[in-house]
Design a protein around this motif. Structure first.
Motif, PDB file in Angstrom:
ATOM      1  N   GLY A  74      23.412 -24.707 -11.596  1.00  0.00           N
ATOM      2  CA  GLY A  74      24.678 -25.479 -11.507  1.00  0.00           C
ATOM      3  C   GLY A  74      24.238 -26.861 -10.989  1.00  0.00           C
ATOM      4  N   ASN A  75      25.556 -27.802 -11.009  1.00  0.00           N
ATOM      5  CA  ASN A  75      25.378 -29.372 -10.585  1.00  0.00           C
ATOM      6  C   ASN A  75      25.096 -28.927  -8.940  1.00  0.00           C
ATOM      7  OD1 ASN A  75      25.577 -31.891  -9.877  1.00  0.00           O
ATOM      8  ND2 ASN A  75      27.014 -32.291 -11.302  1.00  0.00           N
ATOM      9  N   GLY A  76      24.118 -28.871  -8.267  1.00  0.00           N
ATOM     10  CA  GLY A  76      24.020 -28.362  -6.778  1.00  0.00           C
ATOM     11  C   GLY A  76      24.510 -27.207  -6.604  1.00  0.00           C
ATOM     12  N   SER A  77      24.360 -26.667  -5.479  1.00  0.00           N
ATOM     13  CA  SER A  77      24.905 -25.361  -5.075  1.00  0.00           C
ATOM     14  C   SER A  77      26.380 -25.533  -4.969  1.00  0.00           C
ATOM     15  CB  SER A  77      24.389 -25.041  -3.805  1.00  0.00           C
ATOM     16  OG  SER A  77      22.967 -24.671  -3.844  1.00  0.00           O
ATOM     17  N   ASP A  78      26.944 -26.856  -4.840  1.00  0.00           N
ATOM     18  CA  ASP A  78      28.212 -26.943  -4.611  1.00  0.00           C
ATOM     19  C   ASP A  78      29.235 -26.533  -5.850  1.00  0.00           C
ATOM     20  OD1 ASP A  78      27.743 -28.279  -2.206  1.00  0.00           O
ATOM     21  OD2 ASP A  78      27.955 -30.135  -2.681  1.00  0.00           O
ATOM     22  N   GLU A  79      28.536 -26.413  -7.011  1.00  0.00           N
ATOM     23  CA  GLU A  79      29.223 -26.022  -8.154  1.00  0.00           C
ATOM     24  C   GLU A  79      29.629 -24.658  -8.086  1.00  0.00           C
ATOM     25  OE1 GLU A  79      29.082 -26.099 -13.169  1.00  0.00           O
ATOM     26  OE2 GLU A  79      27.404 -27.043 -11.815  1.00  0.00           O
ATOM     27  N   ALA A  80      28.398 -23.802  -7.907  1.00  0.00           N
ATOM     28  CA  ALA A  80      28.334 -22.446  -7.750  1.00  0.00           C
ATOM     29  C   ALA A  80      29.435 -22.109  -6.672  1.00  0.00           C
ATOM     30  CB  ALA A  80      27.073 -21.881  -7.371  1.00  0.00           C
ATOM     31  N   ILE A  81      29.468 -22.836  -5.389  1.00  0.00           N
ATOM     32  CA  ILE A  81      30.346 -22.437  -4.489  1.00  0.00           C
ATOM     33  C   ILE A  81      32.036 -22.622  -4.941  1.00  0.00           C
ATOM     34  CG2 ILE A  81      31.505 -23.492  -2.279  1.00  0.00           C
ATOM     35  CD1 ILE A  81      28.562 -23.955  -1.428  1.00  0.00           C
ATOM     36  N   SER A 205      17.264 -29.238  -3.406  1.00  0.00           N
ATOM     37  CA  SER A 205      17.489 -30.368  -2.638  1.00  0.00           C
ATOM     38  C   SER A 205      16.640 -30.288  -1.267  1.00  0.00           C
ATOM     39  CB  SER A 205      18.904 -30.666  -2.329  1.00  0.00           C
ATOM     40  OG  SER A 205      19.771 -30.547  -3.565  1.00  0.00           O
ATOM     41  N   LYS A 206      16.291 -29.215  -0.890  1.00  0.00           N
ATOM     42  CA  LYS A 206      15.556 -29.145   0.279  1.00  0.00           C
ATOM     43  C   LYS A 206      14.033 -28.889   0.326  1.00  0.00           C
ATOM     44  CE  LYS A 206      20.016 -29.014   1.850  1.00  0.00           C
ATOM     45  NZ  LYS A 206      20.332 -30.453   2.050  1.00  0.00           N
TER      46      LYS A 206
END
Length: 350
Positions: A74-81, A205-206
């Motif tokens: 996804g578009n960053g983990s934020d999308e999955a969240i 990202s990390k």
């Protein structure tokens, strides 16, 4: 665990997903594409990207030692969240439980989706008890959020308590392992197939040094991944991101070198930071940052901003009064922080 159908919102379970042009096509490789109303010029960016990121998932599956059908990108983990809220939580009806303090996007997504967000305070060692999270749950609790290593505290969560939660909770446990590459504990990915109610989040990202490309990974049973794929936007990961991630995945050993260097620098920075007059305590960490209790977090934060050095003031977060979160940078960046703080005097005007 309840059945996946019981946990999924009825409208999502019955949803007929949007079928993109690239989803519908299969067979021998084509050379003429007249299906998606694309501009035929400006190759390769004129074409829509692979909606299910097959090539990239194949590489990630090899690196992470999972099956491709257990991967959501996804578009960053934020999308999955956000998607797990939309898939499993009925607005205004269901709720989620999470440890506190932790990553703030869990609550933001809960608020956006009109889902009650129940916080359970960690203890003085920033640990949790599965029994406390279960006690905060009820028949409408669909998700429990954990972050290990936790943000902003930096520590890994008690593995025995995570097992208890996975065993006893009837819903889905979302375990955010964004910082796991810096930890001494192994990832729960190694046990993914043993826990059908587990979603593990990773990110580029990390440790991978790719925050700018915005690529998050969710790992779960193929059945959960199918639900996330059903409700995601058709082309949620663009071609440029997929291409860069493929290139980075070929640099896996360089990433390991970066991690080794950051861990060495973390130890040095913590040792020298501990000796500063403004430092009261540094909490144990297994992430690429540490949480430090200081004499006056607000004043020190504002002083560092004046010096062109940005850290994170966490003083208003639960259990983090007068705490700063310090990311491990390069040696020169860390030295700049230390030198600035050696010159800090509480009485100086801000």
């Amino acid at each position: 665990m309840k059945s996946l159908q019981e946990l999924t919102r009825p409208n999502i379970w019955n949803l007929k997903p949007y079928s993109s042009a690239r989803d519908e096509y299969s067979g021998a490789e084509a050379s003429v594409f007249l299906d998606a109303n694309e501009n035929p010029y400006n190759h390769p960016n004129n074409r829509y990207p692979d909606p299910l990121q097959h090539e990239l998932k194949s590489i990630i599956a090899s690196v992470k030692k999972v099956r491709t059908e257990e991967i959501f990108l996804g578009n960053g983990s934020d999308e999955a969240i956000d998607l797990v809220f939309r898939a499993f939580c009925r607005p205004g009806v269901d709720n989620v439980v999470a440890i506190d303090p932790t990553y703030g996007m869990y609550q933001v997504c809960a608020d956006v989706n009109d889902v009650e967000y129940r916080k359970v305070l960690l203890d003085k060692d920033f640990q949790f008890k599965a029994a406390d999270l279960l006690a905060a749950s009820d028949e409408h609790t669909k998700l429990i959020f954990l972050c290990s290593p936790n943000n902003p505290t930096g520590n890994t969560l008690n593995r025995k308590e995570i097992y208890s939660l996975l065993s006893d909770f009837q819903g889905i446990v979302v375990l955010d392992e964004a910082y796991i590459d810096f930890a001494n504990q192994p990832s729960f990915l190694e046990e993914l197939s043993e826990h059908p109610n587990l979603i593990v989040l990773h990110t580029f990202s990390k440790a991978w040094g790719c925050a700018a490309i915005r690529l998050g990974m969710a790992f779960a049973s193929p059945q959960i991944i199918q639900i996330l794929n059903k409700i995601k936007y058709p082309y949620n990961v663009n071609r440029l991101t997929q291409h860069e991630a493929i290139l980075m995945s070929q640099k896996h050993y360089e990433v390991q070198r970066w991690v080794k260097s950051l861990l060495e620098e973390r130890k040095r920075l913590i040792d020298e930071f501990s000796a500063l007059d403004c430092c009261l305590h540094i909490y144990p960490t297994e992430a690429n940052f540490f949480l430090a209790k200081v004499t006056d977090a607000k004043q020190i934060y504002e002083y560092l901003v004046q010096q062109g050095i940005i850290v994170r003031n966490r003083t208003h977060i639960a259990l983090c009064h007068n705490c700063l979160r310090i990311t491990i940078g390069t040696r020169p960046e860390n030295d700049a922080l230390l030198e600035a703080l050696k010159q800090f005097h509480p009485s100086q005007a801000l």
